[in-house]
Design a protein around this motif. Structure first.
Motif, PDB file in Angstrom:
ATOM      1  N   MET A  68    -114.822  54.395   3.592  1.00 35.01           N
ATOM      2  CA  MET A  68    -114.562  54.232   4.977  1.00 35.01           C
ATOM      3  C   MET A  68    -113.239  53.309   4.901  1.00 35.01           C
ATOM      4  SD  MET A  68    -116.833  51.918   7.374  1.00 35.01           S
ATOM      5  CE  MET A  68    -115.801  50.627   7.849  1.00 35.01           C
ATOM      6  N   ALA A  69    -112.563  53.745   5.852  1.00 37.55           N
ATOM      7  CA  ALA A  69    -111.043  53.226   5.796  1.00 37.55           C
ATOM      8  C   ALA A  69    -110.675  52.879   7.271  1.00 37.55           C
ATOM      9  CB  ALA A  69    -109.862  54.084   5.124  1.00 37.55           C
ATOM     10  N   LEU A  70    -110.147  51.660   7.727  1.00 39.35           N
ATOM     11  CA  LEU A  70    -109.887  51.248   8.935  1.00 39.35           C
ATOM     12  C   LEU A  70    -108.413  50.938   9.297  1.00 39.35           C
ATOM     13  CD1 LEU A  70    -112.928  48.808   9.782  1.00 39.35           C
ATOM     14  CD2 LEU A  70    -112.901  51.491  10.349  1.00 39.35           C
ATOM     15  N   SER A  71    -107.680  51.287  10.140  1.00 42.85           N
ATOM     16  CA  SER A  71    -106.333  50.789  10.506  1.00 42.85           C
ATOM     17  C   SER A  71    -106.336  50.043  11.370  1.00 42.85           C
ATOM     18  CB  SER A  71    -105.522  51.812  10.626  1.00 42.85           C
ATOM     19  OG  SER A  71    -105.239  52.777   9.460  1.00 42.85           O
ATOM     20  N   LEU A  72    -105.528  48.770  11.308  1.00 40.39           N
ATOM     21  CA  LEU A  72    -105.314  48.040  12.520  1.00 40.39           C
ATOM     22  C   LEU A  72    -103.998  48.292  13.034  1.00 40.39           C
ATOM     23  CD1 LEU A  72    -105.926  45.686  14.522  1.00 40.39           C
ATOM     24  CD2 LEU A  72    -104.813  44.161  13.101  1.00 40.39           C
ATOM     25  N   VAL A  73    -103.955  48.930  14.212  1.00 38.52           N
ATOM     26  CA  VAL A  73    -102.434  49.436  14.837  1.00 38.52           C
ATOM     27  C   VAL A  73    -101.721  47.979  15.283  1.00 38.52           C
ATOM     28  CG1 VAL A  73    -101.187  50.735  16.485  1.00 38.52           C
ATOM     29  CG2 VAL A  73    -103.393  51.387  15.758  1.00 38.52           C
ATOM     30  N   THR A  74    -100.680  47.794  14.355  1.00 39.97           N
ATOM     31  CA  THR A  74     -99.855  46.595  14.750  1.00 39.97           C
ATOM     32  C   THR A  74     -98.457  46.552  15.340  1.00 39.97           C
ATOM     33  OG1 THR A  74     -98.865  46.977  12.464  1.00 39.97           O
ATOM     34  CG2 THR A  74    -100.803  45.341  12.580  1.00 39.97           C
ATOM     35  N   ASN A  75     -98.114  47.851  15.519  1.00 41.62           N
ATOM     36  CA  ASN A  75     -96.828  48.085  16.224  1.00 41.62           C
ATOM     37  C   ASN A  75     -96.646  49.623  16.578  1.00 41.62           C
ATOM     38  OD1 ASN A  75     -96.297  48.242  12.966  1.00 41.62           O
ATOM     39  ND2 ASN A  75     -95.036  49.633  13.714  1.00 41.62           N
ATOM     40  N   ALA A  76     -95.959  50.047  17.681  1.00 35.53           N
ATOM     41  CA  ALA A  76     -95.726  51.470  17.858  1.00 35.53           C
ATOM     42  C   ALA A  76     -94.545  51.840  17.223  1.00 35.53           C
ATOM     43  CB  ALA A  76     -95.537  51.751  19.482  1.00 35.53           C
ATOM     44  N   VAL A  77     -94.722  53.138  16.616  1.00 32.96           N
ATOM     45  CA  VAL A  77     -93.552  53.830  15.920  1.00 32.96           C
ATOM     46  C   VAL A  77     -92.787  54.702  16.750  1.00 32.96           C
ATOM     47  CG1 VAL A  77     -92.868  55.276  13.857  1.00 32.96           C
ATOM     48  CG2 VAL A  77     -94.788  53.268  13.668  1.00 32.96           C
ATOM     49  N   VAL A  78     -93.580  55.614  17.515  1.00 29.97           N
ATOM     50  CA  VAL A  78     -92.749  56.571  18.423  1.00 29.97           C
ATOM     51  C   VAL A  78     -92.436  56.207  19.825  1.00 29.97           C
ATOM     52  CG1 VAL A  78     -93.103  58.946  19.261  1.00 29.97           C
ATOM     53  CG2 VAL A  78     -93.974  58.323  16.926  1.00 29.97           C
ATOM     54  N   ILE A  79     -91.324  56.168  19.972  1.00 31.70           N
ATOM     55  CA  ILE A  79     -90.913  55.679  21.368  1.00 31.70           C
ATOM     56  C   ILE A  79     -91.546  56.828  22.500  1.00 31.70           C
ATOM     57  CG2 ILE A  79     -88.823  55.273  23.135  1.00 31.70           C
ATOM     58  CD1 ILE A  79     -87.221  55.386  20.569  1.00 31.70           C
ATOM     59  N   PRO A  80     -92.472  56.682  23.449  1.00 32.26           N
ATOM     60  CA  PRO A  80     -93.075  57.559  24.218  1.00 32.26           C
ATOM     61  C   PRO A  80     -92.002  58.622  24.735  1.00 32.26           C
ATOM     62  CG  PRO A  80     -93.810  55.304  24.507  1.00 32.26           C
ATOM     63  CD  PRO A  80     -92.883  55.249  23.703  1.00 32.26           C
ATOM     64  N   ASP A  81     -90.733  58.089  25.439  1.00 30.43           N
ATOM     65  CA  ASP A  81     -90.030  58.962  26.147  1.00 30.43           C
ATOM     66  C   ASP A  81     -88.711  59.565  25.487  1.00 30.43           C
ATOM     67  OD1 ASP A  81     -91.724  58.433  28.342  1.00 30.43           O
ATOM     68  OD2 ASP A  81     -90.654  56.643  28.764  1.00 30.43           O
ATOM     69  N   GLY A  82     -88.892  59.438  24.003  1.00 26.75           N
ATOM     70  CA  GLY A  82     -87.946  59.905  23.328  1.00 26.75           C
ATOM     71  C   GLY A  82     -86.865  58.959  22.956  1.00 26.75           C
ATOM     72  N   TYR A  83     -85.607  59.512  22.465  1.00 28.38           N
ATOM     73  CA  TYR A  83     -84.403  58.593  22.055  1.00 28.38           C
ATOM     74  C   TYR A  83     -83.951  57.857  23.364  1.00 28.38           C
ATOM     75  CZ  TYR A  83     -83.721  59.878  17.430  1.00 28.38           C
ATOM     76  OH  TYR A  83     -83.870  60.035  16.055  1.00 28.38           O
ATOM     77  N   ARG A  84     -83.460  56.601  23.045  1.00 29.92           N
ATOM     78  CA  ARG A  84     -82.476  56.062  24.098  1.00 29.92           C
ATOM     79  C   ARG A  84     -81.121  56.724  23.851  1.00 29.92           C
ATOM     80  NH1 ARG A  84     -79.773  50.358  22.996  1.00 29.92           N
ATOM     81  NH2 ARG A  84     -78.279  50.360  24.699  1.00 29.92           N
ATOM     82  N   SER A  85     -80.744  57.525  25.036  1.00 29.08           N
ATOM     83  CA  SER A  85     -79.376  58.054  24.836  1.00 29.08           C
ATOM     84  C   SER A  85     -78.234  57.444  25.213  1.00 29.08           C
ATOM     85  CB  SER A  85     -79.443  59.451  25.885  1.00 29.08           C
ATOM     86  OG  SER A  85     -78.244  60.123  25.865  1.00 29.08           O
ATOM     87  N   ILE A  86     -77.407  57.135  24.260  1.00 31.61           N
ATOM     88  CA  ILE A  86     -75.898  56.653  24.532  1.00 31.61           C
ATOM     89  C   ILE A  86     -75.160  57.412  25.485  1.00 31.61           C
ATOM     90  CG2 ILE A  86     -73.943  55.437  23.489  1.00 31.61           C
ATOM     91  CD1 ILE A  86     -76.502  53.761  22.949  1.00 31.61           C
ATOM     92  N   ARG A  87     -75.302  58.620  25.362  1.00 30.03           N
ATOM     93  CA  ARG A  87     -74.379  59.657  26.185  1.00 30.03           C
ATOM     94  C   ARG A  87     -74.958  59.382  27.684  1.00 30.03           C
ATOM     95  NH1 ARG A  87     -75.064  64.470  28.417  1.00 30.03           N
ATOM     96  NH2 ARG A  87     -73.170  65.658  28.347  1.00 30.03           N
ATOM     97  N   GLU A  88     -76.184  59.435  27.833  1.00 33.34           N
ATOM     98  CA  GLU A  88     -76.739  59.199  29.012  1.00 33.34           C
ATOM     99  C   GLU A  88     -76.311  57.859  29.892  1.00 33.34           C
ATOM    100  OE1 GLU A  88     -80.784  59.905  30.623  1.00 33.34           O
ATOM    101  OE2 GLU A  88     -80.717  61.497  28.607  1.00 33.34           O
ATOM    102  N   GLU A  89     -76.321  56.974  28.947  1.00 30.01           N
ATOM    103  CA  GLU A  89     -76.283  55.635  29.346  1.00 30.01           C
ATOM    104  C   GLU A  89     -74.689  55.525  29.880  1.00 30.01           C
ATOM    105  OE1 GLU A  89     -78.899  52.713  27.101  1.00 30.01           O
ATOM    106  OE2 GLU A  89     -76.919  51.907  26.991  1.00 30.01           O
ATOM    107  N   VAL A  90     -73.707  55.851  29.024  1.00 32.51           N
ATOM    108  CA  VAL A  90     -72.322  55.873  29.321  1.00 32.51           C
ATOM    109  C   VAL A  90     -71.975  56.808  30.551  1.00 32.51           C
ATOM    110  CG1 VAL A  90     -69.981  56.396  28.395  1.00 32.51           C
ATOM    111  CG2 VAL A  90     -71.705  55.322  26.946  1.00 32.51           C
ATOM    112  N   LEU A  91     -72.357  57.813  30.642  1.00 33.69           N
ATOM    113  CA  LEU A  91     -72.162  58.821  31.676  1.00 33.69           C
ATOM    114  C   LEU A  91     -72.685  57.872  33.020  1.00 33.69           C
ATOM    115  CD1 LEU A  91     -72.789  62.575  30.351  1.00 33.69           C
ATOM    116  CD2 LEU A  91     -70.454  61.112  30.620  1.00 33.69           C
ATOM    117  N   ALA A  92     -73.803  57.426  33.109  1.00 30.19           N
ATOM    118  CA  ALA A  92     -74.502  56.644  34.137  1.00 30.19           C
ATOM    119  C   ALA A  92     -73.514  55.573  34.357  1.00 30.19           C
ATOM    120  CB  ALA A  92     -75.901  56.398  33.918  1.00 30.19           C
TER     121      ALA A  92
END
Ligand SMILES: O=P(O)(O)O[C@H]1O[C@H](CO)[C@@H](O)[C@H]1O
Length: 312
Positions: free
Chosen positions: A242-266
């Motif tokens: 039997m194996a149990l994992s305790l989730v200690t952190n989130a790996v995948v960013i739900p909404d995808g990448y932080r886009s530097i391009r979008e940030e600069v354009l905005a």
């Protein structure tokens, strides 16, 4: 492939038994403690600690949150079930040979263990899993196994072992059932316990966002740097797992990448944008969550150990 010197099984068993009262010499259940989850020792009565440095063939655990001792004792109601807990594990990234990583599980089998409960801290890939959730592992995805790093590569450690091990039911359905019953008996919120697939990576680097997405797309729910080698050795030894994992952190960013391009354009257009920023994981954070949420894991393990039927 390099050969590894024979491991001193007989000497290790002799030393361990010489340090234990007769009542604890034949544990039924083996427990492997994940990062920050060694507090399970508090659920064990009549504890006898056997330091790894006294056991021939054992290494030392070098990772914070892992102690280098086996804890023998009794767990659960009534007379209690004899158990042995590995208060710290060996990870391949520490430089331990794969045979050393799985050696303690093989020693447990030789002592008479028939069920092994393996715990770990893991990163959440499935966005539905929040930090603190415990995941009952029902399958695994092991890229190292598929690319020439299978822990069972090499000569068999015993002529009794099968060369080819099926893994379609590696995680015992009966034991998995018991965890969900345990959660009910302990009145846990149903969202506290999930089931899922564990992705094994070698570490010691945490995943890049792209690696996290890749593993998620491949069907994994959580990711970690341990457990699978122990599961493989346990199955080779004929143990129920039997194996149990305790989730200690989130790996995948739900909404995808932080886009530097979008940030600069905005910014240039005079707009404000709030883009998702990846969580920067650290082992300290992993241990902190283990401390905060590990008690639930311990209670589940204690209940399961006390409820394992004679013939599973
Ligand atoms: O799997 P356990 O031993 O719980 O530890 C997990 O935590 C460490 C990373 O923080 C890695 O070793 C990972 O595998």
């Amino acid at each position: 492939m390099s050969q590894h010197p024979e491991l001193p099984f007989a000497a290790a068993i002799e030393v361990i038994k010489s340090l234990l009262p007769e009542t604890l010499q034949k544990p039924r259940v083996g427990i492997v403690c994940g990062s920050g989850l060694g507090g399970i020792v508090d659920c064990i009565r009549d504890v006898v600690l056997v330091p790894y440095k006294m056991i021939p063939g054992f290494a030392e655990s070098t990772v914070p949150g892992h102690k280098s001792s086996l804890a023998f004792g009794l767990m659960g109601p009534g007379d209690g079930v004899p158990v042995v807990a590995m208060l710290g594990r060996f990870h391949p990234y520490e430089g331990h040979h794969m045979r050393t990583v799985v050696y303690p599980v093989r020693i447990m089998a030789k002592l008479g263990v028939t069920e092994v409960i393996i715990t770990n801290a893991a990163g959440g890939l499935n966005p539905k899993l929040s930090v603190g959730t415990i995941v009952v592992i029902h399958d695994h995805l092991a890229l190292p196994n598929m690319t020439g790093m299978n822990p069972l590569l090499g000569p068999l450690t015993s002529p009794r072992h099968q060369r080819f091990i099926p893994l379609s039911d590696a995680y015992s359905p009966s034991l998995r059932r018991l965890v969900f019953l345990a959660a009910h008996h302990l009145s846990l919120d149903p969202s506290a316990l999930a089931e899922g697939t564990y992705a094994w990576v070698s570490g010691p680097t945490y995943e890049t966002p792209a690696e996290g997405r890749f593993l998620r797309l491949a069907g994994a729910d959580v990711v970690g740097m341990s457990t699978v080698p122990e599961v493989l050795a346990a199955r080779e030894e004929g143990l129920n797992v039997m194996a149990l994992s305790l989730v200690t952190n989130a790996v995948v960013i739900p909404d995808g990448y932080r886009s530097i391009r979008e940030e600069v354009l905005a910014e240039l257009a005079g707009k404000r944008v709030e883009l998702p920023v990846a969580d920067v994981v650290s082992h300290e954070e992993v241990l902190e969550i283990g401390k905060a949420k590990g008690e639930v894991m311990m209670k589940l393990v204690e209940w399961v150990v006390g409820s394992i039927p004679c013939n599973i």
